[in-house]
Every structure is written in C-alpha cells, then in structure tokens.
Scaffold this motif. Structure first.
Motif, PDB file in Angstrom:
ATOM      1  N   ARG A 143      36.083  41.431  38.615  1.00 40.67           N
ATOM      2  CA  ARG A 143      37.002  40.996  37.562  1.00 40.67           C
ATOM      3  C   ARG A 143      38.175  41.632  37.965  1.00 40.67           C
ATOM      4  O   ARG A 143      39.482  41.111  38.321  1.00 40.67           O
ATOM      5  N   SER A 144      38.312  43.077  37.713  1.00 43.26           N
ATOM      6  CA  SER A 144      39.566  44.057  38.167  1.00 43.26           C
ATOM      7  C   SER A 144      38.814  45.413  38.199  1.00 43.26           C
ATOM      8  O   SER A 144      37.855  45.761  37.651  1.00 43.26           O
ATOM      9  N   GLY A 147      38.985  48.583  34.599  1.00 42.68           N
ATOM     10  CA  GLY A 147      38.237  47.552  33.375  1.00 42.68           C
ATOM     11  C   GLY A 147      37.641  48.752  32.419  1.00 42.68           C
ATOM     12  O   GLY A 147      37.411  49.862  33.115  1.00 42.68           O
ATOM     13  N   PHE A 222      35.207  51.504  34.562  1.00 49.17           N
ATOM     14  CA  PHE A 222      34.525  50.689  35.239  1.00 49.17           C
ATOM     15  C   PHE A 222      34.124  51.427  36.691  1.00 49.17           C
ATOM     16  O   PHE A 222      33.042  51.067  37.288  1.00 49.17           O
ATOM     17  N   ARG A 243      32.462  43.649  28.554  1.00 48.10           N
ATOM     18  CA  ARG A 243      33.354  44.187  29.455  1.00 48.10           C
ATOM     19  C   ARG A 243      34.814  43.770  29.430  1.00 48.10           C
ATOM     20  O   ARG A 243      34.853  42.368  28.854  1.00 48.10           O
ATOM     21  N   PHE A 245      38.724  43.685  31.017  1.00 50.13           N
ATOM     22  CA  PHE A 245      39.276  43.949  32.598  1.00 50.13           C
ATOM     23  C   PHE A 245      40.698  43.897  32.356  1.00 50.13           C
ATOM     24  O   PHE A 245      41.362  43.364  31.217  1.00 50.13           O
ATOM     25  N   GLY A 252      42.512  43.083  40.873  1.00 51.13           N
ATOM     26  CA  GLY A 252      41.998  41.892  40.126  1.00 51.13           C
ATOM     27  C   GLY A 252      42.757  40.865  40.610  1.00 51.13           C
ATOM     28  O   GLY A 252      42.227  39.586  40.523  1.00 51.13           O
ATOM     29  N   TRP A 257      40.311  37.623  39.647  1.00 49.31           N
ATOM     30  CA  TRP A 257      39.574  38.026  38.487  1.00 49.31           C
ATOM     31  C   TRP A 257      38.259  37.313  38.566  1.00 49.31           C
ATOM     32  O   TRP A 257      37.773  36.982  37.728  1.00 49.31           O
TER      33      TRP A 257
END
Length: 279
Positions: A143-144, A147, A222, A243, A245, A252, A257
């Motif tokens: 995702r990123s 996060g 994260f 989660r 992000f 991301g 993403w």
C-alpha cells in the motif's frame, strides 16, 4: 480535527506504537460485534450438530468456538471467514475516528483504508501454524511505506492469552529484508515471511506486550517489528485488525498503492530491493 493527541503522536513517532485506552465505546461499538460473532457461532454449531451453550458472547467465543474447532478445524475456519463480514465490524473499520487518529499520527496525510487488510483473528491455544512471527506490516500489506496497523481486542488480553509483542522503536530499522520459511509446520504466504538476522535485530530494542481490554486500540507503524503472543490459556484470543495507509506517501504512489499477499502479489517481485535470502 487532529488536536488533543500531541503526546500520543510524539510517543508514536518515538516508539513506533501507542496504546489508546477506551478509544472505542464498549457498549455501542464493541458489544454489537461480539453479538454478531455469537450469532454466527450459534448458527454454525447448529449447522453441524455441535451441542454447546451459546446464549452469551462469552460462551460462544470461548467454549462453544473451542468445541466447534475441536470437532472439525474447518468448522472453526468457517466462523473465521464469516465474522469479518459482520456489519458492526465493518462500521468500526470505516469509522471516521480512525481517519482522525491516523491524521493525528501522520500530519498532512491522506488516509486510505486497505481493502482486504481487515479481519478478526481467532488464535486458539497451542495453535502455532497461523501465529504471526516477528514481522513488519509493510512486506505483507504494501500500500504505502507510511501506514498504520489498527489492533483492538474483542476479549480481555491477559499475559496468559498472549498480548501482541512489540519491539519498541524498531521502526527505525527501515524496511527489513525477509525470506520465506514455513517454520516446519506448513506456514505459507505472509505467515512464512521471516526477518533476515532476526535475533540480532530484535536484541537492539526493548520489548513490550501490552495487556488490553475491549475498547482499547493499539496503533503500530507499518515498519514496527511485532508478533502475535503465545496463547497458553484455555480460551481463544479474539482480536480485530485493519490497516490504513497514506495516499500521499511517495513510495505508495510509486507502487500504485498495490496490495501484497492477500491479493496474490508477491513482495519478492514488487520490492525486489527489499527482499533478502537465507544466505
């Protein structure tokens, strides 16, 4: 909207996690989820003829679920797949307060909610195949890079039932190289990811395992190293995770993403520079 969490944001930046006591109202937020679980366990027990008490959520989430899973492990898996679809749980996952606290921890962020990155865990005593080893969330979720993991219990989390264990300040490691190892018990996917030079890395940081109760919320970066606790009690550990992000994070944006294991994508190929080997 992000005022009032200055101390918490400072701790989060320093330690890579923060515990927010009583963040969610137990009666209006948590108990409807517990009741939804009770109804599902009751229906699955009835479906397969498992005779047990399910009049309260405590009975259903404790002895009844244990009896169901003992009779047939796949029946427990049926409950596991079903409970993440409870509307009260989905309302919690998308609660506006989650956006607010994300923005408080990550100033000038654009929060995103990871589709497929939410669920309700059921960790039975002595069951190690699905227990998460030491890991960072980023390799399993992507995702990123920027996060946050949201972790909230559905039962009282005591030392015996196994609190989540966190390596304080370990987010400073950056992205840790990983390799795949089934642990000799058939772990697969994200469960099979192991940290390169794990013991050496973990020795650099103090560890904490916060005891919590329903309504509490643990936030973890994260990149914070953490793992599931060992359940040595006689009851399953029920907890919720989702989660979020940051759409504005440069990594991301570069990744588009993209999701990882739950979407069939392999971290090894998406982020080859981060992926290590056993050697």
């Amino acid at each position: 909207m992000t005022e009032g969490y200055t101390a918490e944001a400072e701790q989060f930046a320093r330690d890579g996690y923060v515990v927010l006591r009583g963040f969610y109202d137990r009666e209006t937020i948590v108990e409807p989820i517990q009741e939804g679980i009770r109804q599902i366990v009751e229906r699955v027990c009835h479906k397969y003829g498992v005779s047990t008490m399910t009049k309260t959520s405590g009975q259903a989430m404790g002895p009844a679920y244990m009896a169901l899973a003992k009779a047939n492990r796949s029946w427990g898996g049926e409950v596991y797949d079903a409970v993440k679809q409870i509307p009260a749980f989905m309302r919690l996952v998308s609660d506006a307060r989650n956006d607010t606290i994300f923005r408080a921890m990550r100033l000038a962020s654009e929060p995103g909610l990871a589709a497929g990155g939410y669920g309700i865990r059921i960790d039975s005593p002595g069951e190690d195949k699905f227990r998460a080893s030491w890991h960072q969330e980023f390799p399993a979720q992507l995702r990123s890079l920027d996060g946050i993991v949201f972790w909230s219990p559905l039962v009282e989390i005591t030392a015996e039932i196994g609190p989540v264990e966190i390596a304080t300040g370990s987010q400073r490691e950056g992205v840790v190289p990983v390799f795949e190892d089934d642990g000799g018990i058939g772990k697969s996917g994200a469960y099979a990811l192991r940290l390169k030079d794990e013991a050496e890395r973990l020795a650099r940081y103090p560890h904490i395992a916060p005891v919590t109760e329903p309504g509490d919320l643990i936030l973890m970066d994260f990149l914070t190293l953490h793992r599931s606790g060992v359940n040595v009690s006689s009851s399953p550990r029920w907890s919720m995770q989702w989660r979020m992000f940051n759409f504005a994070d440069p990594v991301g944006i570069k990744l588009g993403w993209k999701n990882s294991f739950s979407a069939g994508e392999n971290f090894e190929y998406i982020c080859a520079d981060f992926f290590g080997s056993k050697k």
